[in-house]
Scaffold this motif. Sequence first.
Motif: not given
Length: 217
Positions: A68-70, A74-75, A97-98, A106-107
């Motif tokens: 999800a972080l990756l 890149y989005a 981690n988020f 964002k997540i």
Amino acid sequence: MIVEERLVTYLHSLEQENSEILEEIEQAALRDSVPIIRKEMQSFLKVLLAIKRPTRILEVGTAVGFSALLMSEYAPEECTITTIENYEKRIPIARENFKRAGKEQKITLIEGDAMEVLTELSGPYDFIFMDAAKGQYIAYLPEVLRILEPDGVLVSDNVLQDGNIIESRFAVERRDRTIHSRMREYLYTLKHHPDLETSIIPLGDGTAVSVKRNKGR
């Protein structure tokens, strides 16, 4: 191993490092035997995101939040990500981690059984990444297609089971036979579904990339 090991090692040697936070999470995951997407899948996802430029991503299977972080890196900047996880021990690690990455806005992490959560989502999503319980992919598919918009992309990871998918079910260990048969059914359905155009690629542990046909065209 689907692709010859020496070739995989060479391709890995060409990769650039990820961001510092991703490198830290990956090393911790490898140390703790937490499954995350392989190097070649990371690279492939980056390219797909650059091509599709999605604005709403759904991930089925968060683990510790690495993929999800990756994808968030890149989005496009305006893209939002929803991710689903049911394993209680990994949820707080993913949330932390988020937070460390500054991506809480964002997540969005939804806790719960993926099948139940999927039925409650309205979408639409233009990019869906499937990386959860492999034996459940076929069960998730109707709901995933319901919330995937026309021209949307579905990426399904780990579909070739280190090459065991080509074996007879009787050559597979008994405990793996249900997953084996369900994954075969899933791949057949992806390739023959009237609403999908699918390519199955021997990359990493196998990935399937499907595009939902736009019948309005």
